[in-house]
Design an enzyme around this catalytic site. Structure first.
Site, PDB file in Angstrom:
ATOM      1  N   THR A 244       0.827  -1.222   0.000  1.00 46.03           N
ATOM      2  CA  THR A 244       0.000   0.000   0.000  1.00 46.03           C
ATOM      3  C   THR A 244       0.856   1.265   0.000  1.00 46.03           C
ATOM      4  O   THR A 244       0.407   2.311  -0.475  1.00 46.03           O
ATOM      5  CB  THR A 244      -0.962   0.054   1.206  1.00 46.03           C
ATOM      6  OG1 THR A 244      -0.207   0.132   2.418  1.00 46.03           O
ATOM      7  CG2 THR A 244      -1.882  -1.148   1.249  1.00 46.03           C
ATOM      8  N   THR A 289      -1.894   8.324   0.635  1.00 45.04           N
ATOM      9  CA  THR A 289      -1.627   6.935   0.270  1.00 45.04           C
ATOM     10  C   THR A 289      -2.928   6.153   0.386  1.00 45.04           C
ATOM     11  O   THR A 289      -3.590   6.207   1.415  1.00 45.04           O
ATOM     12  CB  THR A 289      -0.558   6.348   1.210  1.00 45.04           C
ATOM     13  OG1 THR A 289       0.573   7.213   1.177  1.00 45.04           O
ATOM     14  CG2 THR A 289      -0.143   4.965   0.767  1.00 45.04           C
ATOM     15  N   LEU A 290      -3.278   5.443  -0.681  1.00 49.50           N
ATOM     16  CA  LEU A 290      -4.605   4.817  -0.721  1.00 49.50           C
ATOM     17  C   LEU A 290      -4.554   3.352  -0.277  1.00 49.50           C
ATOM     18  O   LEU A 290      -4.850   2.429  -1.041  1.00 49.50           O
ATOM     19  CB  LEU A 290      -5.206   4.964  -2.121  1.00 49.50           C
ATOM     20  CG  LEU A 290      -5.474   6.432  -2.514  1.00 49.50           C
ATOM     21  CD1 LEU A 290      -6.201   6.511  -3.842  1.00 49.50           C
ATOM     22  CD2 LEU A 290      -6.277   7.163  -1.439  1.00 49.50           C
ATOM     23  N   HIS A 291      -4.213   3.172   1.012  1.00 53.84           N
ATOM     24  CA  HIS A 291      -4.101   1.824   1.575  1.00 53.84           C
ATOM     25  C   HIS A 291      -5.377   0.997   1.356  1.00 53.84           C
ATOM     26  O   HIS A 291      -5.338  -0.102   0.825  1.00 53.84           O
ATOM     27  CB  HIS A 291      -3.869   1.907   3.083  1.00 53.84           C
ATOM     28  CG  HIS A 291      -2.727   2.770   3.508  1.00 53.84           C
ATOM     29  ND1 HIS A 291      -1.434   2.329   3.506  1.00 53.84           N
ATOM     30  CD2 HIS A 291      -2.694   4.060   3.950  1.00 53.84           C
ATOM     31  CE1 HIS A 291      -0.631   3.305   3.949  1.00 53.84           C
ATOM     32  NE2 HIS A 291      -1.381   4.360   4.213  1.00 53.84           N
ATOM     33  N   ASP A 292      -6.503   1.554   1.829  1.00 59.33           N
ATOM     34  CA  ASP A 292      -7.727   0.742   1.926  1.00 59.33           C
ATOM     35  C   ASP A 292      -8.322   0.358   0.575  1.00 59.33           C
ATOM     36  O   ASP A 292      -8.729  -0.786   0.395  1.00 59.33           O
ATOM     37  CB  ASP A 292      -8.771   1.483   2.782  1.00 59.33           C
ATOM     38  CG  ASP A 292      -8.347   1.533   4.244  1.00 59.33           C
ATOM     39  OD1 ASP A 292      -7.430   0.780   4.626  1.00 59.33           O
ATOM     40  OD2 ASP A 292      -8.927   2.324   5.009  1.00 59.33           O
TER      41      ASP A 292
END
Lengths: 380, 375
Positions: A244, A289-292
Site C-alpha cells: 500500500t 496513500t490509498l491503503h484501503d
C-alpha cells in the site's frame, strides 16, 4: 456512543425472523442484475455458463480518507455485493467514523445498505487515533453534508454474525480499520470462523510499520483483535504496507477525479486536494496513500496484486513491537528462545508451517489507479 | 359523632389490614434478588455445579439464567451438565445460554511456548493434560444421564445484556469461571456493568497461607483470572456499582469434608442426593459454593480487604496474576475497588451449606433426582 437501550430487547431468534436481512438481500440481488458479467472471472466462483457471481462482502471501516476511497470503489463495483458497512473506532473516534460511513454510503446513493456502529475502543488498550493524517473530521477537513440515513440498531459484531451465518461460506469480510469489531464477532460466535468465506484486510506489514518501525496502524491500535483474527482459521488476504505504500494518489489522478461528473468523484477530489494542502503546510509533497482501496481491489481484480503464502502471527507481547505482523515462509516455526538452556533441544519448534494468509507482496499501481478512477467516476 | 367514630375505626382497621398485606407483599418483592450464574460447569457435582445448587436452594432468589463458558472444561460438555442438573432439580424453567469457547486472546499454543520460558502451569482447566481428551464441541456420555432439554438460542453475552436492561440495577452477576462472557458483554454494551446491581466473582489470589503446590510458589496465580487475563482486566476496569471477590485466600479455608458428605447422604432432597451421589471423593475446596453462599449471607465472611484490583497483562512471568493496590500505592489509572474476602467463619459456613442443601427447594417442580437415602 450511547447505546440504544431497546436494541437488546429482542433476542436473536426473534430478530432473525423480523430483521430486514432478507429484504436487504433481495435488494442487493436486484442490484446484481446490473453487474457486468464474465469480466473478472477470478473474482468469485463462476457457474457453468461462465457468469461470475458478485462477491458478497461486509465492509468494516473507520473512515478515514483512504477508507472513503475504498467505500466508493466497493460501492461502485458490480463485482461486489456490499451487504453491510460496519464502523469501528480507528483513524478517528467512532463518533466520527460512523457518521462518515453513513455520508459515504449516501454519496454513492446506496442508502439501501445497512450501516452499523461497533466498538468505540480497542479490546484492551487505550484508544489511539490518526487525526493528523486524516483531519479532525476524518475527511481532510472537507465538509460533506450531514447524513440523512441513520445506523441500524444492531451492533456491528452482531450484524456480522447474523449476515455471515445466514449464508455460510458466502460472505467475505473486508477489514479496513482496527479489527476490534471482527474480533468481537469471532468471540461472540465461535462458529463464525467456519461461516465466513474469507477476510480481506488492509493492515500489517512484513517490511516495517508506520506507527512504530514494527507495527502498521490498524494492528498497532488493537493488536489483541488482530491476533484473534489471525488465529481464527479464516483464510486471510493481507494487503499491508508492503504494497500500500506504493499507491500514493498523484496530481494527475486527482485531475481525473475532478473531471468526473458524479458525486463520488467530486467528493473524492475535494478530500484529496484538502489532504495535499495539509501535507504541503507541513512541508511534505504528494497526495494521500490509498491503503484501503488497494485492499478492496484485491477482490475486484486480484491480478493487480501478487500474493505469497505465509503463516502470519501478531505480536501482542512486545513493549516496543506490539502489533507487529510476523510472517513465516516455511518450517520451522520458532518462538522466542528460552531464557536458559533447557536440554539438548532447547530450540523447540512451535508447530508446523500452515499458511493462514495470502500476503500481497507486489502491486501494479497503474492498473490499480486505472480501476479506482474508472469506478469512482462511473455512474454505477 | 359516635357513628362517625365507629366508621373511622373501621376505616383505620381496614387500612391497617391493607397496609399489612401491602407491606408483606412489598417486603417479599424487595427480598427477591435477581442473579445470573456465569459458570464453567464441569460436572456432575464439584464446585461449579454445587454453587448453582446454592442459588437454586435459596429462598427469594430468582435465577434469571445460567451462562456457560469454557474454563474448567469445554463449553458444550458443561452446558450438558448444567441442563442435566436443572432437570434433576426440577428447574428446567431456568434458561441455559452458551458463551465463550476460548479465551479472548490467550491460546493453548502460545501458553505452551510461555511455559517453556516461565515454567509449568499446574492447572489449565479444559487444557489440562489430565482431563479426558475430547474436542471442544464433543459431548461425551454423562454419568448423571444425558439431558433432554436444550440450550437457549440466545448467546451468553446478549442474554446478560438483555437482563440488566430488563431489570436495571437489580441483577447480580455471579461469575465463577473465566471472565470471557462478562468481558464480551461489556465490550458489546459499554453500559452493561453500571446497569448491574453488583459483580460477585470467584477468582483471584492475594496471599494464601497454604502449602498447596498450585499456590505455594505462585501466590498471585488463580485459574479463573489467569485463563483469560484480557477479559479479567476488561471486567475489573468496568464501572460496577460493587465488586465482591472470593479469592484463593479464603477458598482454601474450606473443604467438602467426609462428614458433610455423610450428612448430605441422609438428607432427602434432590440437591443433597446429587452431591452425595456424584462427588467422587471428599476434600475439594468449596471455591464457588462459598462465593455464592457469602452473597446470600455476608456474615459468613469474617475478614475482607477493600482494594483496587486488576490482572497483569504483562506477557512475562506475571501474565494473568492478580494485582491489588491500596489507596496509598494505586497508580493513576481508572481502577475499581473490590471487596476481597480473606477469612470465613468455617463452622458457620459448613453448617449453612449442609442445611441449605438439605432443605426443600423453593421453585422445584417434579425433580427427576430420586431421593435414595443411605445409598
Amino acid at each position: 456512543m450511547k447505546l440504544d437501550v431497546c436494541r437488546w430487547k429482542s433476542d436473536r431468534r426473534v430478530f432473525l425472523k423480523t430483521a430486514t436481512g432478507s429484504a436487504i438481500i433481495a435488494m442487493i440481488e436486484g442490484q446484481s442484475a446490473i453487474a457486468k458479467p464474465t469480466l473478472f472471472v477470478q473474482t468469485a466462483g463462476s457457474n457453468s455458463l461462465g457468469v461470475t457471481k458478485a462477491t458478497r462482502v461486509i465492509i468494516d471501516t473507520d473512515p478515514g480518507v483512504d477508507d472513503a476511497f475504498a467505500l466508493m470503489l466497493a460501492l461502485q463495483s458490480p463485482e461486489l455485493k456490499v451487504e453491510a458497512v460496519t464502523a469501528v473506532a480507528g483513524n478517528l473516534p467512532l463518533g466520527i467514523t460512523l457518521p462518515n460511513a453513513l455520508r459515504l454510503v449516501e454519496i454513492c446513493d446506496r442508502a439501501d445498505i445497512p450501516v452499523a456502529g461497533g466498538a468505540a475502543a480497542p479490546l484492551i488498550r487505550r484508544q489511539v487515533t490518526a487525526a493528523s493524517a486524516h483531519g479532525e473530521n476524518g475527511l481532510g477537513g472537507v465538509e460533506l453534508p450531514e447524513p440523512k440515513i441513520t445506523p441500524v440498531k444492531e451492533h456491528a459484531a452482531d450484524l456480522i454474525c447474523r449476515i455471515a451465518n445466514q449464508s455460510p461460506g458466502e460472505v467475505t469480510l473486508i477489514g479496513l480499520g482496527p479489527l476490534t469489531n471482527i474480533a468481537l464477532a469471532l468471540r461472540a460466535d465461535p462458529t463464525l470462523s467456519k461461516a465466513v468465506k474469507g477476510i480481506v484486510l488492509m493492515g500489517g506489514s512484513l517490511s516495517g510499520g508506520n506507527v512504530t518501525p514494527a507495527a502498521e496502524f490498524n494492528f498497532y491500535v488493537d493488536p489483541e483483535a488482530a491476533s484473534i483474527v489471525f488465529n481464527s482459521g479464516i483464510p486471510i488476504t493481507m494487503v499491508g504496507l508492503d504494497v500500500t505504500r506504493k499507491v500514493e494518489l498523484t496530481e494527475s489522478y486527482i485531475r481525473q477525479l475532478e473531471a468526473g461528473k458524479n458525486k463520488p468523484s467530486q467528493a473524492a477530489a475535494r478530500i484529496a486536494r484538502a489532504i495535499m494542502a495539509t501535507y504541503k503546510k507541513h512541508g511534505q509533497n504528494g497526495g494521500p496513500t490509498l491503503h484501503d482501496p488497494l485492499a478492496v481491489s484485491a477482490l475486484i481484480r486480484p491480478n493487480i496484486l501478487t500474493f505469497e503464502d505465509y503463516q502470519v502471527k501478531i505480536e501482542t507481547t512486545g513493549t516496543i513491537t506490539a502489533g507487529e505482523s510476523v510472517g513465516w515462509k516455511r518450517d520451522p516455526i520458532n518462538y522466542a528462545a528460552a531464557l536458559e538452556n533447557i536440554g539438548p533441544s532447547s530450540t523447540k519448534s512451535e508447530g508446523t508451517f500452515t499458511p493462514n494468509t495470502k500476503v500481497a507482496v507486489d502491486v501494479r499501481p497503474d492498473e490499480f489507479f486505472h480501476l479506482l478512477i474508472e469506478r469512482i467516476t462511473s455512474n454505477a | 359523632m359516635k357513628q362517625t367514630r365507629k366508621n373511622h375505626l373501621w376505616f383505620v382497621s381496614l387500612l391497617l389490614i391493607l397496609s399489612g398485606a401491602m407491606y408483606s407483599r412489598s417486603s417479599f418483592a424487595q427480598d427477591t434478588r435477581y442473579v445470573i450464574i456465569d459458570q464453567d460447569a464441569v460436572g456432575p457435582a464439584g464446585t461449579d455445579m454445587n454453587s448453582m445448587l446454592v442459588f437454586l436452594q435459596a429462598a427469594h432468589v430468582n435465577v434469571l439464567g445460567i451462562t456457560v463458558l469454557t474454563g474448567d472444561g469445554w463449553r458444550d460438555e458443561e452446558v450438558a451438565h448444567t441442563l442435566r442438573l436443572l432437570e434433576l432439580m426440577g428447574r428446567t424453567d431456568i434458561p441455559v445460554m452458551a458463551g465463550a469457547v476460548t479465551p479472548l486472546v490467550r491460546t493453548q499454543e502460545w501458553t505452551h511456548a510461555w511455559e517453556q520460558v516461565y515454567g509449568k502451569v499446574i492447572y489449565q482447566g479444559a487444557w489440562s493434560s489430565f482431563r479426558p481428551k475430547h474436542g471442544a464441541y464433543e459431548i461425551p456420555k454423562l454419568a448423571e444421564g444425558d439431558p433432554t432439554t436444550k440450550v437457549a438460542n440466545e448467546d451468553a453475552a446478549h442474554f446478560l445484556i438483555r437482563m440488566v436492561h430488563k431489570y436495571p440495577h437489580k441483577v447480580t452477576i455471579y461469575a465463577a469461571g473465566p471472565m470471557t462472557n462478562i468481558a464480551q458483554a461489556i465490550s458489546l454494551d459499554p453500559h452493561f456493568a453500571e446497569l448491574a446491581e453488583e459483580l460477585v466473582i470467584m477468582g483471584g489470589s492475594l496471599n494464601p497461607h497454604t502449602e498447596d503446590k498450585e499456590y505455594v510458589d505462585s501466590p498471585r496465580h488463580e485459574f479463573n483470572l489467569w485463563f483469560d487475563p484480557e477479559a479479567s482486566s476488561i471486567v475489573f476496569h468496568a464501572h460496577w456499582p460493587k465488586i465482591t471477590a472470593t479469592p484463593v485466600d479464603v477458598s482454601i479455608e474450606t473443604h467438602l469434608t467426609k462428614e458433610m458428605l455423610e450428612q448430605l447422604k441422609t438428607a432427602n432432597t434432590p440437591a443433597a442426593q446429587y452431591i452425595a451421589r456424584y462427588t467422587r471423593k471428599p476434600g475439594d475446596y468449596l471455591w464457588d459454593e462459598l462465593a455464592a453462599a457469602a452473597w446470600l449471607d455476608p456474615g459468613l465472611i469474617t475478614r475482607e480487604r477493600f482494594v483496587y484490583i486488576d490482572v497483569s497483562l504483562d506477557k512475562g512471568i506475571s501474565y494473568g496474576d492478580t494485582i491489588v493496590w491500596s489507596d496509598d500505592d494505586k497508580p493513576a489509572l481508572d481502577l475499581q475497588k473490590a471487596h476481597v474476602q480473606i477469612d470465613v467463619d468455617w463452622p458457620k459456613f459448613k453448617k449453612f451449606f449442609v442445611q441449605l442443601m438439605s432443605s426443600s427447594a423453593p421453585g422445584a417442580t417434579n425433580p427427576q433426582m430420586r431421593t435414595q437415602p443411605n445409598q
